[in-house]
Design an enzyme around this catalytic site. Structure first.
Site, PDB file in Angstrom:
ATOM      1  N   TYR A 109       0.856  -1.185   0.000  1.00  0.00           N
ATOM      2  CA  TYR A 109       0.000   0.000   0.000  1.00  0.00           C
ATOM      3  C   TYR A 109       0.891   1.233   0.000  1.00  0.00           C
ATOM      4  O   TYR A 109       1.885   1.302   0.728  1.00  0.00           O
ATOM      5  CB  TYR A 109      -0.898   0.019   1.256  1.00  0.00           C
ATOM      6  CG  TYR A 109      -1.710   1.295   1.366  1.00  0.00           C
ATOM      7  CD1 TYR A 109      -3.009   1.350   0.862  1.00  0.00           C
ATOM      8  CD2 TYR A 109      -1.173   2.452   1.938  1.00  0.00           C
ATOM      9  CE1 TYR A 109      -3.747   2.521   0.920  1.00  0.00           C
ATOM     10  CE2 TYR A 109      -1.901   3.624   2.002  1.00  0.00           C
ATOM     11  CZ  TYR A 109      -3.181   3.650   1.491  1.00  0.00           C
ATOM     12  OH  TYR A 109      -3.904   4.813   1.547  1.00  0.00           O
ATOM     13  N   GLU A 197      -3.196   7.626  -4.051  1.00  0.00           N
ATOM     14  CA  GLU A 197      -3.203   6.319  -3.401  1.00  0.00           C
ATOM     15  C   GLU A 197      -2.970   5.223  -4.440  1.00  0.00           C
ATOM     16  O   GLU A 197      -3.652   5.182  -5.460  1.00  0.00           O
ATOM     17  CB  GLU A 197      -4.540   6.076  -2.698  1.00  0.00           C
ATOM     18  CG  GLU A 197      -4.561   4.806  -1.864  1.00  0.00           C
ATOM     19  CD  GLU A 197      -5.923   4.568  -1.211  1.00  0.00           C
ATOM     20  OE1 GLU A 197      -6.905   4.335  -1.938  1.00  0.00           O
ATOM     21  OE2 GLU A 197      -5.998   4.625   0.030  1.00  0.00           O
TER      22      GLU A 197
END
Ligand code: GDP
Ligand code: MN
Length: 390
Positions: A109, A197
């Site tokens: 992530y 993101e």
């Protein structure tokens, strides 16, 4: 302002982030054609909507033939895809992204947000990619690495290296990570983003780092100097009421109640909504017409509020400083006539030129309901709602 995954990937690729090859489709046939163009024997077919959580909502599929690509795309086009982020209405699928499938050895992530506490851009990364950041924070908080960036120096190479080490990366993956992290940071800073993101950022079977998903949001207040970003806006993904207001330069937020509000100033709008709730009602929207509102602007505000079919009463609440009550009153009267209104309209005016404003309302001969105070206006608006059949 949000953009689509494929747009974010194109932007980030331009800054040096590795992304899979892919193509955009507006029809199932075009999706199959994109697969053929890309070659290979597996493709990921992905609904392009302004939301995450598409995978678990059935909006992403790895397909093994052109036929499967076309069939999956056919089932998605025109559908309202409901994810855990969209609300019950979902978001319409009108574009589909087809890309070469990657073989995933590890999911990471990587996110960039504005940290309000330090007033700086913060990098958040984790070796537990694939899940949403909230889930990572709950299920594997130890894996989270946070790093604040000094705006004077930017994201330094040593910081990016430390980040890669703390994620447990080895060998050449460290260099690839340093490059990707710094590229994302530059994209964030150079384009006035509010969020970047990549989830998941994967390490493939052959050891390469690739962004399999990408999300970017931008500061709407900076769009005036980022025309290339503003051009990526997709009104099909926005609340249609909010899109209309945006196009007319009004600040509008759609809500779920039935009392339409036309107010000047965000503070007064908040207070009015509280008053409506205290009086037992629910606002349908938050609309700030701003200062110096001309009659035309008031009419546009009426049209915007009326485009919401749930609205059964309109409450106009103006405390005029820069504004002029007579202008607002003229706008109300003209809008009422032009739109052929039948629903109740409550008007409360105070401040500059209030006497003239009230005179215009009184002499209009229209069945406008007037109020002296905010509390009275809210009560009258709640009382004026048509009784619902039990
Ligand atoms: P999101 O659910 O909206 O966040 O959409 P993503 O782009 O993250 O896709 C959802 C999931 O699909 C990812 O977490 C991956 O597990 C999977 N996925 C996406 N692309 C690929 C791919 O190229 N290969 C494989 N095997 N899985 C993929
Ligand atoms: Mn994702």
């Amino acid at each position: 302002m949000d953009i689509h995954e494929y747009q974010a990937k194109e932007i980030l690729a331009g800054f040096g982030v590795p992304v899979p090859r892919g193509g955009l489709a507006y029809s199932p046939e075009q999706a199959a054609y994109r697969a053929r163009e890309l070659g290979g024997d597996a493709w990921v077919v992905k609904a392009q909507i302004h939301s995450g959580g598409r995978g678990e909502a059935g909006g992403v599929k790895v397909c093994k033939s052109e036929k499967e690509v076309a069939e999956f795309a056919a089932g998605l086009f025109g559908k309202q895809l409901v994810t855990r982020q969209t609300g019950n209405g979902g978001k319409g699928v009108y574009r589909i992204w087809v890309e070469e499938a990657s073989d995933i050895a590890q999911e990471l992530y990587l996110g960039f947000v504005l940290d309000r506490k330090t007033e700086r851009i913060m990098v958040v990364a984790s070796s537990s990619g694939g899940m949403e950041i909230e889930e990572i924070a709950e299920e594997d908080p130890e894996s989270l690495v946070r790093m604040v960036v000094d705006p004077a120096h930017g994201l330094a190479e040593y910081q990016a290296r430390e980040l890669a080490f703390r994620l447990g990366l080895k060998g050449d993956q460290i260099n690839q990570m340093v490059k990707a992290v710094r590229a994302c940071y530059r994209a964030y800073r150079d384009l006035d983003a509010t969020m970047v993101e990549i989830n998941p950022l994967v390490i493939t079977g052959s050891g390469d780092l690739v962004a399999l998903d990408a999300k970017m949001s931008f500061d709407t207040n900076a769009l005036y100097r980022r025309p290339q970003v503003e051009a990526l806006r997709d009104p099909s993904q926005e609340d249609s009421r909010e899109a209309m207001a945006h196009d007319n330069g009004l600040s509008y937020v759609g809500l779920d109640g039935d009392i339409g509000c036309i107010i000047n100033g965000a503070g007064l709008a908040m207070a009015t909504m509280d008053m409506i709730k205290l009086s037992g009602g629910e606002p349908a929207n938050f609309l700030d017409i701003g200062g110096g509102a001309s009659p035309e602007r008031v009419m546009t505000a009426f049209r915007t509020v009326l485009s919401d079919p749930n609205v059964s009463v309109i409450l106009v609440n103006i405390f005029a400083g820069i504004n002029r009550c007579d202008w607002v009153a003229r706008g109300v009267v003209e809008a009422y006539k032009a739109e052929g209104l039948t629903l109740p309209v409550v008007v409360r005016l105070a401040g500059t030129n209030v006497d003239e404003g009230r005179r215009i309302i009184d002499e209009s001969g229209l069945p406008l309901i007037t109020a002296e105070t905010l509390a009275e206006a809210a009560e009258k608006a709640v009382a004026a709602r048509p009784k619902r059949a039990a």
